[in-house]
Design an enzyme around this catalytic site. Structure first.
Site, PDB file in Angstrom:
ATOM      1  N   GLY A   1       0.996  -1.259   0.069  1.00 29.29           N
ATOM      2  CA  GLY A   1      -0.029   0.020   0.044  1.00 29.29           C
ATOM      3  C   GLY A   1       0.870   1.157   0.011  1.00 29.29           C
ATOM      4  O   GLY A   1       0.556   2.180   0.543  1.00 29.29           O
TER       5      GLY A   1
ATOM      6  N   ARG B   1       0.606   5.644  -2.239  1.00 27.56           N
ATOM      7  CA  ARG B   1       0.188   7.110  -1.736  1.00 27.56           C
ATOM      8  C   ARG B   1       0.135   7.173  -0.212  1.00 27.56           C
ATOM      9  O   ARG B   1       0.128   6.091   0.420  1.00 27.56           O
ATOM     10  CB  ARG B   1      -1.238   7.507  -2.539  1.00 27.56           C
ATOM     11  CG  ARG B   1      -2.214   6.782  -2.185  1.00 27.56           C
ATOM     12  CD  ARG B   1      -3.450   7.137  -2.995  1.00 27.56           C
ATOM     13  NE  ARG B   1      -4.714   6.860  -2.286  1.00 27.56           N
ATOM     14  CZ  ARG B   1      -5.967   6.651  -2.695  1.00 27.56           C
ATOM     15  NH1 ARG B   1      -6.073   6.912  -3.971  1.00 27.56           N
ATOM     16  NH2 ARG B   1      -6.990   6.280  -2.077  1.00 27.56           N
TER      17      ARG B   1
ATOM     18  N   ASP C   1      -2.745  -6.859  -6.199  1.00 26.70           N
ATOM     19  CA  ASP C   1      -3.905  -6.762  -5.208  1.00 26.70           C
ATOM     20  C   ASP C   1      -3.842  -7.406  -4.056  1.00 26.70           C
ATOM     21  O   ASP C   1      -3.719  -8.740  -4.259  1.00 26.70           O
ATOM     22  CB  ASP C   1      -4.926  -7.345  -6.291  1.00 26.70           C
ATOM     23  CG  ASP C   1      -6.233  -7.227  -5.345  1.00 26.70           C
ATOM     24  OD1 ASP C   1      -6.296  -6.838  -4.278  1.00 26.70           O
ATOM     25  OD2 ASP C   1      -7.515  -8.046  -5.989  1.00 26.70           O
TER      26      ASP C   1
ATOM     27  N   SER D   1      -5.584   1.471  13.174  1.00 32.71           N
ATOM     28  CA  SER D   1      -6.300   2.734  13.423  1.00 32.71           C
ATOM     29  C   SER D   1      -6.847   2.876  14.766  1.00 32.71           C
ATOM     30  O   SER D   1      -7.112   1.776  15.552  1.00 32.71           O
ATOM     31  CB  SER D   1      -7.374   2.860  12.382  1.00 32.71           C
ATOM     32  OG  SER D   1      -8.365   3.857  12.645  1.00 32.71           O
TER      33      SER D   1
ATOM     34  N   TYR E   1     -15.010  -1.418   9.808  1.00 35.80           N
ATOM     35  CA  TYR E   1     -13.483  -0.907   9.615  1.00 35.80           C
ATOM     36  C   TYR E   1     -12.872  -1.136  11.112  1.00 35.80           C
ATOM     37  O   TYR E   1     -11.790  -1.533  11.014  1.00 35.80           O
ATOM     38  CB  TYR E   1     -13.610   0.449   9.242  1.00 35.80           C
ATOM     39  CG  TYR E   1     -12.314   1.229   9.075  1.00 35.80           C
ATOM     40  CD1 TYR E   1     -11.246   0.839   8.054  1.00 35.80           C
ATOM     41  CD2 TYR E   1     -11.932   2.106  10.253  1.00 35.80           C
ATOM     42  CE1 TYR E   1     -10.265   1.538   7.788  1.00 35.80           C
ATOM     43  CE2 TYR E   1     -10.671   2.768   9.962  1.00 35.80           C
ATOM     44  CZ  TYR E   1      -9.737   2.468   9.206  1.00 35.80           C
ATOM     45  OH  TYR E   1      -8.783   3.065   8.932  1.00 35.80           O
TER      46      TYR E   1
ATOM     47  N   ALA F   1     -12.158  -4.394  11.726  1.00 34.36           N
ATOM     48  CA  ALA F   1     -10.899  -5.164  10.931  1.00 34.36           C
ATOM     49  C   ALA F   1      -9.738  -4.708  11.746  1.00 34.36           C
ATOM     50  O   ALA F   1      -8.807  -5.179  11.738  1.00 34.36           O
ATOM     51  CB  ALA F   1     -11.083  -4.542   9.450  1.00 34.36           C
ATOM     52  N   LYS F   2      -9.805  -3.380  12.048  1.00 30.39           N
ATOM     53  CA  LYS F   2      -8.665  -2.680  12.568  1.00 30.39           C
ATOM     54  C   LYS F   2      -8.257  -3.303  13.983  1.00 30.39           C
ATOM     55  O   LYS F   2      -7.092  -3.401  14.413  1.00 30.39           O
ATOM     56  CB  LYS F   2      -8.456  -1.058  12.831  1.00 30.39           C
ATOM     57  CG  LYS F   2      -8.761  -0.280  11.414  1.00 30.39           C
ATOM     58  CD  LYS F   2      -7.460  -0.768  10.498  1.00 30.39           C
ATOM     59  CE  LYS F   2      -7.201  -0.023   9.145  1.00 30.39           C
ATOM     60  NZ  LYS F   2      -6.327  -0.529   8.403  1.00 30.39           N
TER      61      LYS F   2
HETATM   62  N1  LIG Z   1      -5.806   8.689   6.709  1.00 30.70           N
HETATM   63  C1  LIG Z   1      -6.461   8.399   7.948  1.00 30.70           C
HETATM   64  O1  LIG Z   1      -7.140   9.438   8.455  1.00 30.70           O
HETATM   65  C2  LIG Z   1      -6.275   7.237   8.592  1.00 30.70           C
HETATM   66  C3  LIG Z   1      -6.456   7.035  10.052  1.00 30.70           C
HETATM   67  C4  LIG Z   1      -6.480   5.751  10.674  1.00 30.70           C
HETATM   68  C5  LIG Z   1      -5.654   4.855   9.910  1.00 30.70           C
HETATM   69  N2  LIG Z   1      -5.510   4.834   8.529  1.00 30.70           N
HETATM   70  C6  LIG Z   1      -4.841   3.801   7.928  1.00 30.70           C
HETATM   71  O2  LIG Z   1      -3.756   4.039   7.525  1.00 30.70           O
HETATM   72  C7  LIG Z   1      -3.270   2.899   6.262  1.00 30.70           C
HETATM   73  C8  LIG Z   1      -3.176   4.072   5.042  1.00 30.70           C
HETATM   74  O3  LIG Z   1      -3.980   4.896   4.799  1.00 30.70           O
HETATM   75  P1  LIG Z   1      -4.012   6.063   3.768  1.00 30.70           P
HETATM   76  O4  LIG Z   1      -4.942   7.094   4.629  1.00 30.70           O
HETATM   77  O5  LIG Z   1      -2.643   6.496   3.546  1.00 30.70           O
HETATM   78  O6  LIG Z   1      -4.927   5.685   2.635  1.00 30.70           O
HETATM   79  P2  LIG Z   1      -4.816   5.711   1.091  1.00 30.70           P
HETATM   80  O7  LIG Z   1      -6.067   5.397   0.483  1.00 30.70           O
HETATM   81  O8  LIG Z   1      -4.440   7.292   0.914  1.00 30.70           O
HETATM   82  O9  LIG Z   1      -3.585   4.777   0.685  1.00 30.70           O
HETATM   83  C9  LIG Z   1      -3.824   3.395   0.843  1.00 30.70           C
HETATM   84  C10 LIG Z   1      -3.198   2.766  -0.246  1.00 30.70           C
HETATM   85  O10 LIG Z   1      -3.515   1.178  -0.029  1.00 30.70           O
HETATM   86  C11 LIG Z   1      -3.840   0.937  -1.563  1.00 30.70           C
HETATM   87  N3  LIG Z   1      -4.528  -0.204  -1.611  1.00 30.70           N
HETATM   88  C12 LIG Z   1      -5.928  -0.324  -1.310  1.00 30.70           C
HETATM   89  N4  LIG Z   1      -6.343  -1.465  -1.403  1.00 30.70           N
HETATM   90  C13 LIG Z   1      -5.343  -2.233  -1.977  1.00 30.70           C
HETATM   91  C14 LIG Z   1      -5.338  -3.371  -2.569  1.00 30.70           C
HETATM   92  N5  LIG Z   1      -6.494  -4.264  -2.640  1.00 30.70           N
HETATM   93  N6  LIG Z   1      -4.151  -3.916  -3.191  1.00 30.70           N
HETATM   94  C15 LIG Z   1      -3.074  -3.040  -3.239  1.00 30.70           C
HETATM   95  N7  LIG Z   1      -3.094  -1.782  -2.608  1.00 30.70           N
HETATM   96  C16 LIG Z   1      -4.125  -1.488  -2.307  1.00 30.70           C
HETATM   97  C17 LIG Z   1      -4.233   2.082  -2.189  1.00 30.70           C
HETATM   98  O11 LIG Z   1      -3.954   2.060  -3.692  1.00 30.70           O
HETATM   99  C18 LIG Z   1      -3.556   3.157  -1.698  1.00 30.70           C
HETATM  100  O12 LIG Z   1      -2.134   3.406  -2.335  1.00 30.70           O
HETATM  101  C19 LIG Z   1      -4.584   2.350   6.047  1.00 30.70           C
HETATM  102  O13 LIG Z   1      -4.477   1.318   6.779  1.00 30.70           O
HETATM  103  C20 LIG Z   1      -5.743   3.340   6.931  1.00 30.70           C
HETATM  104  O14 LIG Z   1      -6.735   2.289   7.013  1.00 30.70           O
HETATM  105  C21 LIG Z   1      -5.692   6.084   7.832  1.00 30.70           C
END
Ligand SMILES: NC(=O)c1ccc[n+]([C@@H]2O[C@H](COP(=O)([O-])OP(=O)(O)OC[C@H]3O[C@@H](n4cnc5c(N)ncnc54)[C@H](O)[C@@H]3O)[C@@H](O)[C@H]2O)c1
Length: 253
Positions: free
Chosen positions: A12, A15, A62, A141, A154, A157-158
């Site tokens: 992941g 981005r 994926d 999270s 969600y 899962a977390k």
């Molecule tokens: N942004 C927030 O506020 C926040 C808060 C708490 C936890 N998180 C967690 O932090 C982590 C990163 O989140 P983010 O905010 O950077 O999200 P984001 O959507 O900006 O980045 C997630 C990345 O995962 C990739 N991805 C998603 N599904 C995929 C798949 N099936 N196969 C391969 N790649 C896949 C996406 O393409 C993306 O590049 C996640 O686990 C999210 O749950 C985020």
């Protein structure tokens, strides 16, 4: 540069938080495999890393498909010969009152946020065991620690990521492998922007969480990456099974 010469797989990493993690590790001299379903994003992060003078590989994968993950890990091992650090950053969410949610959304949330972690760990762990070392950092999270409005599945899962990581930490310690969790609060990424824009209600929920955060702001993805960097470093050799919240004080338990 305590991590010079190490190799990390950032799942992941195309981005958001994953991109920041990949860049933070690369600045410490870590070779990076950037694995993401968004090929162009993975390639763009690879190019950014290479411009820092560090080796990188972009892999389209994926993460919800076990065979795809196994193939990707083989490619990374074939290319770099080792994986010292695994960081699981993929995630996805759609805010819904649970009573209105549907099974299709549950499946997607569980697959991206939890099963992907099982798949990457299952594929990488034998290699780490054979080398008798490794650092695994899973991104959860604060929703998984204390619950969160309209994020019941969600949060489930977390929470599963946290419980899995603790249990795995107990099994892996005998092989000198550390397993820890970084638990972000709201973080400025494309995922947060998408969730916030879902509806006027989701905008209100997000704004309420920001108000409830002692620092009264969302995190920058780089701030989450700093915690991952620490847990991936030799400084964290005696830390395992822990969950580190990086959420501006949102949760303190
Ligand atoms: N942004 C927030 O506020 C926040 C808060 C708490 C936890 N998180 C967690 O932090 C982590 C990163 O989140 P983010 O905010 O950077 O999200 P984001 O959507 O900006 O980045 C997630 C990345 O995962 C990739 N991805 C998603 N599904 C995929 C798949 N099936 N196969 C391969 N790649 C896949 C996406 O393409 C993306 O590049 C996640 O686990 C999210 O749950 C985020």
């Amino acid at each position: 540069m305590k991590l010079q010469g190490k190799t990390a797989l950032v799942a992941g990493g195309g981005r958001g938080i994953g991109r920041s993690v990949a860049l933070a590790l690369a600045r410490e001299g870590v070779q990076i495999a950037v694995a993401d379903i968004l090929k162009e994003n993975a390639e763009a992060v690879r190019d950014e890393i290479e411009s820092l003078g560090t080796k990188a590989l972009a892999c389209k994968v994926d993460l919800t498909n076990r065979f795809d993950v196994e193939g990707m890990v083989e490619v990374v091992l074939g290319h770099f010969g080792q994986i010292d650090i695994l960081v699981n950053c993929a995630g996805w969410d759609k805010l819904d009152p649970f009573v209105e949610s549907n099974e299709e959304t549950w499946e997607k949330i569980l697959a991206i946020n939890f099963k992907s972690v099982l798949y990457t760990v299952k594929a990488v762990l034998p290699h780490m065991i054979s080398r008798g070392s490794g650092k695994i950092v899973n991104i959860s999270s604060d929703a998984g620690r204390v619950g969160s409005m309209w994020e019941a599945v969600y949060a489930g899962a977390k929470g599963a990521v946290i419980a899995f990581s603790k249990s795995l930490a107990r099994e892996a310690a005998r092989h000198k492998i550390n397993v820890n969790v970084v638990s972000p609060g709201l973080t400025d990424t494309p995922l947060l922007q998408a969730v916030r824009c879902q509806s006027p209600e989701t905008e209100k929920i997000i704004d309420a969480v920001i108000k409830a955060t002692p620092f009264r702001r969302v995190a920058k993805p780089e701030e989450i990456a700093e915690a991952v960097l620490f847990l991936a470093s030799p400084g964290a050799d005696f830390i395992t099974g822990q969950t580190l919240s990086v959420s501006g004080g949102l949760t303190m338990a």
